[in-house]
Design a protein around this motif. Structure first.
Motif, short mmCIF file in Angstrom:
data_model
loop_
_atom_site.label_atom_id
_atom_site.label_comp_id
_atom_site.label_asym_id
_atom_site.label_seq_id
_atom_site.Cartn_x
_atom_site.Cartn_y
_atom_site.Cartn_z
N PHE A 29 0.82 -1.20 0.00
CA PHE A 29 0.00 0.00 0.00
C PHE A 29 0.87 1.27 0.00
O PHE A 29 0.42 2.31 -0.49
CB PHE A 29 -0.96 -0.02 1.18
N ALA A 30 2.08 1.16 0.51
CA ALA A 30 3.00 2.30 0.40
C ALA A 30 3.38 2.54 -1.06
O ALA A 30 3.46 3.68 -1.51
CB ALA A 30 4.25 2.07 1.25
N VAL A 31 3.59 1.45 -1.81
CA VAL A 31 3.92 1.58 -3.24
C VAL A 31 2.74 2.16 -4.01
O VAL A 31 2.89 3.08 -4.83
CB VAL A 31 4.33 0.21 -3.82
N ILE A 32 1.54 1.66 -3.73
CA ILE A 32 0.34 2.18 -4.40
C ILE A 32 0.13 3.65 -4.03
O ILE A 32 -0.10 4.51 -4.89
CB ILE A 32 -0.89 1.34 -4.04
N GLY A 33 0.20 3.94 -2.72
CA GLY A 33 0.01 5.32 -2.27
C GLY A 33 1.09 6.24 -2.81
O GLY A 33 0.81 7.40 -3.17
N GLY A 34 2.32 5.74 -2.90
CA GLY A 34 3.39 6.56 -3.46
C GLY A 34 3.16 6.86 -4.93
O GLY A 34 3.42 7.98 -5.39
N GLY A 35 2.67 5.86 -5.68
CA GLY A 35 2.36 6.09 -7.08
C GLY A 35 1.32 7.18 -7.26
O GLY A 35 1.44 8.05 -8.14
N LEU A 36 0.29 7.16 -6.41
CA LEU A 36 -0.74 8.20 -6.48
C LEU A 36 -0.17 9.57 -6.13
O LEU A 36 -0.57 10.58 -6.72
CB LEU A 36 -1.88 7.84 -5.53
N ARG A 37 0.73 9.60 -5.19
CA ARG A 37 1.26 10.89 -4.74
C ARG A 37 2.27 11.48 -5.72
O ARG A 37 2.34 12.71 -5.87
CB ARG A 37 1.89 10.73 -3.35
N PHE A 38 3.03 10.66 -6.39
CA PHE A 38 4.04 11.16 -7.32
C PHE A 38 3.49 11.36 -8.74
O PHE A 38 4.15 12.00 -9.55
CB PHE A 38 5.25 10.22 -7.36
N TRP A 39 2.33 10.80 -9.02
CA TRP A 39 1.76 10.93 -10.36
C TRP A 39 1.43 12.39 -10.66
O TRP A 39 0.66 13.02 -9.94
CB TRP A 39 0.50 10.07 -10.48
N ILE A 134 3.15 6.01 5.08
CA ILE A 134 2.18 4.93 4.89
C ILE A 134 2.76 3.61 5.39
O ILE A 134 2.10 2.86 6.12
CB ILE A 134 1.78 4.82 3.40
N LEU A 135 4.00 3.35 5.01
CA LEU A 135 4.69 2.14 5.47
C LEU A 135 4.84 2.16 6.99
O LEU A 135 4.60 1.15 7.67
CB LEU A 135 6.05 2.04 4.80
N MET A 136 5.22 3.32 7.53
CA MET A 136 5.43 3.42 8.98
C MET A 136 4.15 3.17 9.75
O MET A 136 4.15 2.45 10.76
CB MET A 136 6.00 4.80 9.31
N VAL A 137 3.04 3.74 9.29
CA VAL A 137 1.76 3.55 9.98
C VAL A 137 1.35 2.08 9.95
O VAL A 137 0.86 1.54 10.95
CB VAL A 137 0.67 4.45 9.36
N GLY A 138 1.56 1.42 8.81
CA GLY A 138 1.24 0.00 8.73
C GLY A 138 2.05 -0.84 9.70
O GLY A 138 1.51 -1.72 10.39
N ARG A 139 3.34 -0.56 9.79
CA ARG A 139 4.19 -1.32 10.69
C ARG A 139 3.89 -1.00 12.16
O ARG A 139 3.92 -1.88 13.01
CB ARG A 139 5.66 -1.02 10.38
N LEU A 157 -5.72 2.42 4.66
CA LEU A 157 -6.48 3.63 4.99
C LEU A 157 -5.62 4.88 4.84
O LEU A 157 -6.09 5.92 4.36
CB LEU A 157 -7.02 3.52 6.41
N MET A 158 -4.36 4.78 5.23
CA MET A 158 -3.46 5.94 5.11
C MET A 158 -3.19 6.26 3.64
O MET A 158 -3.10 7.43 3.26
CB MET A 158 -2.15 5.63 5.84
N ALA A 159 -3.05 5.23 2.81
CA ALA A 159 -2.73 5.44 1.40
C ALA A 159 -3.83 6.21 0.67
O ALA A 159 -3.55 6.99 -0.24
CB ALA A 159 -2.50 4.09 0.71
N PHE A 160 -5.09 6.01 1.10
CA PHE A 160 -6.21 6.61 0.39
C PHE A 160 -6.92 7.70 1.20
O PHE A 160 -7.98 8.16 0.78
CB PHE A 160 -7.22 5.52 -0.01
N GLU A 161 -6.34 8.10 2.31
CA GLU A 161 -6.95 9.16 3.12
C GLU A 161 -6.76 10.50 2.42
O GLU A 161 -5.65 10.89 2.09
CB GLU A 161 -6.31 9.16 4.51
N GLY A 162 -7.85 11.22 2.20
CA GLY A 162 -7.82 12.41 1.37
C GLY A 162 -6.95 13.53 1.89
O GLY A 162 -6.22 14.17 1.13
N HIS A 163 -7.03 13.79 3.18
CA HIS A 163 -6.25 14.89 3.77
C HIS A 163 -4.75 14.61 3.62
O HIS A 163 -3.98 15.48 3.23
CB HIS A 163 -6.63 15.04 5.25
N HIS A 164 -4.36 13.38 3.93
CA HIS A 164 -2.96 12.99 3.80
C HIS A 164 -2.52 13.05 2.35
O HIS A 164 -1.40 13.49 2.05
CB HIS A 164 -2.79 11.58 4.37
N PHE A 165 -3.39 12.61 1.44
CA PHE A 165 -3.08 12.61 0.02
C PHE A 165 -2.79 14.02 -0.49
O PHE A 165 -1.78 14.27 -1.16
CB PHE A 165 -4.24 11.98 -0.76
#
Length: 266
Positions: A29-39, A134-139, A157-165
């Motif tokens: 989910f860190a990889v997926i969330g990172g892709g969304l953030r860097f896109w 995202i990785l840190m919260v999961g761990r 949840l962290m990867a897709f949370e709007g405020h964090h995004f």
């Protein structure tokens, strides 16, 4: 069952042993969330909200070592800056700054790597820390709840949370402060388990009831937490609230652990 094992079970509870699954979910989910953030991180190519302060102050840090005053107000300077003119600073007058410099230096790192005129560079460092968080919260969730599934769900949840995004795609200080606060909490959580395991081993050689318990001076993860909290305060003064809250939290964790191990006095 010997007393040391009993104390470990009492102080540490259940701990999942399948390390691979404990990493796979948060990493995915860190990889997926990172892709969304860097896109398309460079869009829009304009200063958004308080980027007008921190992005330009990052450039000023690189060019002058401190935050210098702009030559004009934001409505005059921002269009020039976004069009590639970074020489918008008064070279003799320092700016009146609100926040400490750590976060602005972190933003400046991305500007140094990708160029001061790159809107991707303006936001790179924040997007990177947002992805790592995202990785840190999961761990952290896995360790906190003793469940691989809950760790993966927390990362999801962290990867897709709007405020964090949104904040992860903006050159502001909030994600940087959040990153160091999460890092401090994670370090204190590791310290809690690390110290309780050693407390159980040391208390096993003591009577079932003792006065205050063995001393444990070497707590390296507390040093990591202290460094993280110092960097949080060096990013925004509101990091002091985390310093106070986490300081009390780790003391209360120790009190509870020692009482559970048989100490009569806190």
């Amino acid at each position: 069952m010997d007393r040391g094992t009993q104390l470990r079970e009492r102080l540490l509870g259940f701990r999942p042993t399948d390390a691979l699954w404990g990493w796979l979910g948060p990493i995915l989910f860190a990889v997926i969330g990172g892709g969304l953030r860097f896109w398309s991180l460079d869009r829009p190519h304009q200063l958004v909200f308080d980027e007008t302060y921190y992005v330009k102050q990052g450039v000023s840090m690189l060019d002058h070592g401190v935050e210098m005053r702009w030559n004009g107000d934001g409505e005059e300077v921002d269009p020039l800056f976004t069009q590639g003119t970074t020489a918008v600073f008064n070279t003799t007058d320092g700016d009146m700054v609100v926040h400490p410099p750590v976060g602005k230096w972190i933003i400046a790192f991305g500007e140094w790597v990708f160029g001061s005129t790159s809107s991707f560079g303006w936001r790179f460092s924040v997007a990177l820390l947002g992805t790592l968080s995202i990785l840190m919260v999961g761990r952290i969730a896995r360790r906190l709840f003793g469940s691989n599934w809950l760790g993966a769900i927390a990362a999801f949840l962290m990867a897709f949370e709007g405020h964090h995004f949104v904040h992860s795609r903006t050159g502001l200080l909030d994600i940087i402060l959040m990153f160091f606060a999460i890092a401090a909490f994670g370090a204190l959580l590791i310290d809690r388990d690390w110290s309780r395991a050693r407390l159980a081993d040391k208390a096993a050689g003591l009577p079932t009831s003792f006065a205050t318990g063995p001393m444990m001076w070497w707590r390296p993860w507390r040093l990591v937490a202290a460094l993280s909290l110092g960097l949080a305060c060096g990013t925004k003064w509101s990091g002091l609230y985390f310093f106070a809250a986490f300081g009390l939290m780790t003391v209360f964790w120790d009190i509870g652990a020692r009482r559970a191990a048989g100490a009569r006095h806190w």
